[in-house]
Write an enzyme that holds these catalytic residues in place. Structure first.
Site, PDB file in Angstrom:
ATOM      1  N   ARG A  58     -22.292  11.877 -20.712  1.00  0.00           N
ATOM      2  CA  ARG A  58     -22.232  11.595 -19.274  1.00  0.00           C
ATOM      3  C   ARG A  58     -23.185  10.434 -18.955  1.00  0.00           C
ATOM      4  NH1 ARG A  58     -23.595  17.135 -16.918  1.00  0.00           N
ATOM      5  NH2 ARG A  58     -23.746  15.897 -15.012  1.00  0.00           N
ATOM      6  N   SER A  60     -31.966  27.085 -33.634  1.00  0.00           N
ATOM      7  CA  SER A  60     -30.703  27.335 -32.926  1.00  0.00           C
ATOM      8  C   SER A  60     -30.879  28.257 -31.731  1.00  0.00           C
ATOM      9  CB  SER A  60     -29.709  27.990 -33.896  1.00  0.00           C
ATOM     10  OG  SER A  60     -29.421  27.064 -34.922  1.00  0.00           O
ATOM     11  N   ARG A  76       5.264   4.355   0.895  1.00  0.00           N
ATOM     12  CA  ARG A  76       6.111   4.792  -0.218  1.00  0.00           C
ATOM     13  C   ARG A  76       5.311   5.272  -1.432  1.00  0.00           C
ATOM     14  NH1 ARG A  76       9.666  -0.504  -0.439  1.00  0.00           N
ATOM     15  NH2 ARG A  76       8.010  -1.288   0.917  1.00  0.00           N
ATOM     16  N   GLY A 107       3.199  -4.944  11.056  1.00  0.00           N
ATOM     17  CA  GLY A 107       3.988  -5.921  10.315  1.00  0.00           C
ATOM     18  C   GLY A 107       3.189  -7.066   9.731  1.00  0.00           C
TER      19      GLY A 107
HETATM   20  C1  UD1 Z   1       7.359  -7.668   1.847  1.00  0.00           C
HETATM   21  C2  UD1 Z   1       8.303  -8.724   2.439  1.00  0.00           C
HETATM   22  C3  UD1 Z   1       9.555  -8.781   1.599  1.00  0.00           C
HETATM   23  C4  UD1 Z   1       9.198  -9.110   0.161  1.00  0.00           C
HETATM   24  C5  UD1 Z   1       8.165  -8.157  -0.400  1.00  0.00           C
HETATM   25  C6  UD1 Z   1       7.643  -8.676  -1.722  1.00  0.00           C
HETATM   26  C7  UD1 Z   1       7.844  -8.638   4.831  1.00  0.00           C
HETATM   27  C8  UD1 Z   1       8.391  -8.252   6.161  1.00  0.00           C
HETATM   28  N1  UD1 Z   1       8.631  -8.338   3.790  1.00  0.00           N
HETATM   29  O1  UD1 Z   1       8.024  -6.439   1.908  1.00  0.00           O
HETATM   30  O2  UD1 Z   1      10.421  -9.787   2.103  1.00  0.00           O
HETATM   31  O3  UD1 Z   1      10.360  -9.101  -0.642  1.00  0.00           O
HETATM   32  O4  UD1 Z   1       7.032  -8.027   0.505  1.00  0.00           O
HETATM   33  O5  UD1 Z   1       6.807  -7.763  -2.347  1.00  0.00           O
HETATM   34  O6  UD1 Z   1       6.794  -9.187   4.748  1.00  0.00           O
HETATM   35  N2  UD1 Z   1       0.577  -5.448   5.439  1.00  0.00           N
HETATM   36  C9  UD1 Z   1      -0.372  -5.767   6.385  1.00  0.00           C
HETATM   37  N3  UD1 Z   1      -0.157  -5.405   7.678  1.00  0.00           N
HETATM   38  C10 UD1 Z   1       0.981  -4.791   8.085  1.00  0.00           C
HETATM   39  C11 UD1 Z   1       1.963  -4.497   7.116  1.00  0.00           C
HETATM   40  C12 UD1 Z   1       1.736  -4.857   5.800  1.00  0.00           C
HETATM   41  O7  UD1 Z   1      -1.421  -6.317   6.065  1.00  0.00           O
HETATM   42  O8  UD1 Z   1       1.099  -4.508   9.287  1.00  0.00           O
HETATM   43  C13 UD1 Z   1       0.319  -5.817   4.025  1.00  0.00           C
HETATM   44  C14 UD1 Z   1       0.443  -4.652   3.076  1.00  0.00           C
HETATM   45  O9  UD1 Z   1      -0.815  -4.030   2.870  1.00  0.00           O
HETATM   46  C15 UD1 Z   1       0.973  -5.300   1.791  1.00  0.00           C
HETATM   47  C16 UD1 Z   1       1.683  -6.552   2.290  1.00  0.00           C
HETATM   48  O10 UD1 Z   1       1.291  -6.748   3.630  1.00  0.00           O
HETATM   49  O11 UD1 Z   1      -0.049  -5.666   0.909  1.00  0.00           O
HETATM   50  C17 UD1 Z   1       3.202  -6.399   2.234  1.00  0.00           C
HETATM   51  O12 UD1 Z   1       3.586  -5.256   2.962  1.00  0.00           O
HETATM   52  P1  UD1 Z   1       4.656  -4.238   2.372  1.00  0.00           P
HETATM   53  O13 UD1 Z   1       4.802  -3.125   3.343  1.00  0.00           O
HETATM   54  O14 UD1 Z   1       4.382  -3.917   0.974  1.00  0.00           O
HETATM   55  O15 UD1 Z   1       5.971  -5.136   2.489  1.00  0.00           O
HETATM   56  P2  UD1 Z   1       7.290  -5.009   1.634  1.00  0.00           P
HETATM   57  O16 UD1 Z   1       8.163  -3.974   2.236  1.00  0.00           O
HETATM   58  O17 UD1 Z   1       6.950  -4.878   0.200  1.00  0.00           O
HETATM   59 MG    MG Z   2       5.206  -4.609  -0.790  1.00  0.00          MG
END
Ligand code: UD1
Ligand code: MG
Length: 468
Positions: free
Chosen positions: A348, A420, A27, A90
């Site tokens: 710089r 200059s 996103r 996930g």
């Molecule tokens: C997640 C929670 C949601 C919560 C929200 C809070 C889940 C399924 N949902 O949603 O309930 O309200 O956070 O901010 O967890 N990540 C991994 N591996 C993956 C996917 C994600 O390491 O395969 C990491 C991402 O880098 C991120 C974190 O997990 O830092 C959360 O993932 P994100 O996709 O932001 O989850 P949300 O949709 O925000």
């Molecule tokens: Mg998140």
């Protein structure tokens, strides 16, 4: 970073931590992994490390995956504790990948936090861990109650007791009741023994195909474990960052907080709403900054130093009494006591201005020392140069430091005067107390106490007109 007062309970010795940072951040619509998106010019993940690090010492693992090489480059010291999640399917899967490291470390409970929570503070985490321990929770997590629960995971309670977390896009009011305003903040604490039994029970979501960490809550309830939702009101510091809008919201909160801290410390910040100061900048009381202005990285601004509007400084030290006029850009540079810079100057990396020296409008300096009291006041480029104390470099003077392949040094001795519009073709030295005539192209050294002139001699000829 939060208003919550720090709890002084000692760190329970058995706690480790995992930061989930493998996701893409779809996103954000960016090529940069989300946790490397910058907040006040620091990667988001750095703030999470700052908050979590003191709680778990070296038992801190980071799950990485998407563009992991960029994370390695950004945090070279932490690479040894990176756990690779090859496919980002996930948050639950990310936890499963980290679990062998947790078991091998022999710890009893583990704090798990999303890497996209940059405003989280050590104090809030400490309170959460204490409350989880007090509740003797097998699974604990932080909840927030929001007017607009947006895309965050919904907390389903039954009779006031935690029942499950359901992701927003999977929330079915027919099944779970009206949309709750209580959401999951993405901060968890798991008892290792109990969670080891639950983790293999996680399955892919029928909607997204992802394995959710949040399903552990429902599973825990089903298995009659102690599951505890730690309510933190509407504390926006705990909100995850998923979109540009959420990023700027968090950045603005942190910015306002840091500016307020400096103001309260005695720094005069005018138009404070337009001043941006990074977390590593030190400013002494009695310094003065007028917005809009940006100071990032490890800047130091001494007492009585003044920075006018429209300046950007990154890792710049500016000693007491120095003045920077408007529209300057400086990076990895040093500005000594009572120096004057700008307006419209560019310093710089490696620009060093010693006490009382001046660099004026449209002057650019790189890897250059301007000695005590030396002046380069107009329209100049000094690169790879060393200018002695008390020298004057005239308007339009350029060091020709690059021959197309290599960079070369220009040395100007003390009290020299460069006329200059001089081109100094490096490598070249102009000695102490020497003069260079205006408009010269200097290719040979000028010894101390000499005059160097290198330009066509002016001719004055009688004008010949037709028909005369
Ligand atoms: C997640 C929670 C949601 C919560 C929200 C809070 C889940 C399924 N949902 O949603 O309930 O309200 O956070 O901010 O967890 N990540 C991994 N591996 C993956 C996917 C994600 O390491 O395969 C990491 C991402 O880098 C991120 C974190 O997990 O830092 C959360 O993932 P994100 O996709 O932001 O989850 P949300 O949709 O925000
Ligand atoms: Mg998140």
């Amino acid at each position: 970073m939060s208003g919550t007062p720090p709890s002084h309970s000692p760190r329970p010795p058995d706690t480790g931590a995992i930061i989930l940072a493998a996701g893409k951040g779809t996103r954000m619509y960016s090529d940069i992994p989300k946790v490397l998106q910058r907040i006040l010019e620091e990667p988001m993940l750095r703030y999470v490390y700052d908050a979590v690090g003191p709680l778990c010492g070296n038992r801190l693992w980071t799950v990485v995956g998407h563009k992991a090489e960029m994370l390695r480059a950004a945090f070279p010291g932490r690479e040894k504790d990176f756990i690779f999640q090859e496919r980002q399917i996930g948050t639950g899967h990310a936890l499963q990948r980290a679990w062998p490291a947790v078991l091998a470390a022999g710890i009893e409970r583990i704090l798990v936090i999303n890497g996209d929570s940059p405003l989280i503070s050590e104090a809030v985490l400490r309170n959460f861990l204490s409350a989880s321990a007090e509740a003797k929770a097998d699974i604990a997590f932080v909840t927030l109650t929001l007017t607009d629960p947006g895309a965050y995971g919904r907390l389903v309670r039954r009779g006031g007791r935690v029942a499950a977390i359901v992701e927003a896009k999977e929330y079915d009011p027919a099944r779970y009741g009206p949309q709750p305003r209580e959401i999951n903040a993405g901060i968890y604490c798991f008892a290792v023994g109990a969670t080891t039994r639950l983790l293999p029970m996680l399955s892919e979501s029928g909607v997204s195909g992802e394995v959710y960490i949040t399903d552990l809550i429902g599973l825990g309830v089903e298995q009659q474990l102690t599951v505890y939702g730690h309510m933190c009101g509407d504390d926006a510091d705990l909100l995850g960052v998923n979109t540009p809008e959420e990023l700027t919201r968090s950045e603005e909160r942190l910015r306002a907080r840091l500016v307020r801290k400096h103001l309260r410390n005695g720094v005069l910040i005018r138009a404070p709403q337009s001043v941006r100061i990074g977390p590593d900048t030190r400013i002494e009381p009695g310094a003065e900054i007028t917005g809009p202005c940006e100071l990032y990285g490890k800047c130091f601004i001494g007492r009585g130093a003044r920075i006018a509007s429209h300046c950007r400084l990154a890792s710049v030290t500016m000693e007491a009494g120095a003045v920077m006029h408007s529209f300057c850009h400086a990076q990895d540079a040093h500005i000594g006591r009572n120096c004057i810079v700008g307006p419209y100057a560019r310093l710089r990396p490696g620009a060093v201005m010693e006490e009382n020296s001046h660099a004026g409008n449209f002057v650019e300096m790189k890897k250059t020392r301007l000695g005590k009291g030396a002046k380069v006041n107009h329209l100049s480029y000094l690169g790879d140069a060393d200018v002695g104390a008390g020298s004057n470099v005239g308007a339009g003077t350029i060091t020709c430091n690059y021959d197309g392949k290599n960079k070369h040094l220009t040395r100007i001795g003390e009290r020299a005067f460069i006329g200059s519009n001089t081109a100094l073709v490096a490598p070249v030295t102009v000695g102490a107390d020497s003069l260079v005539g205006a408009g010269s192209v200097i290719t040979k050294d000028v010894p101390d106490n000499h005059l160097g002139v290198a330009r066509a001699r002016q001719k004055v000829l009688a004008r010949v007109r037709k028909n005369e």
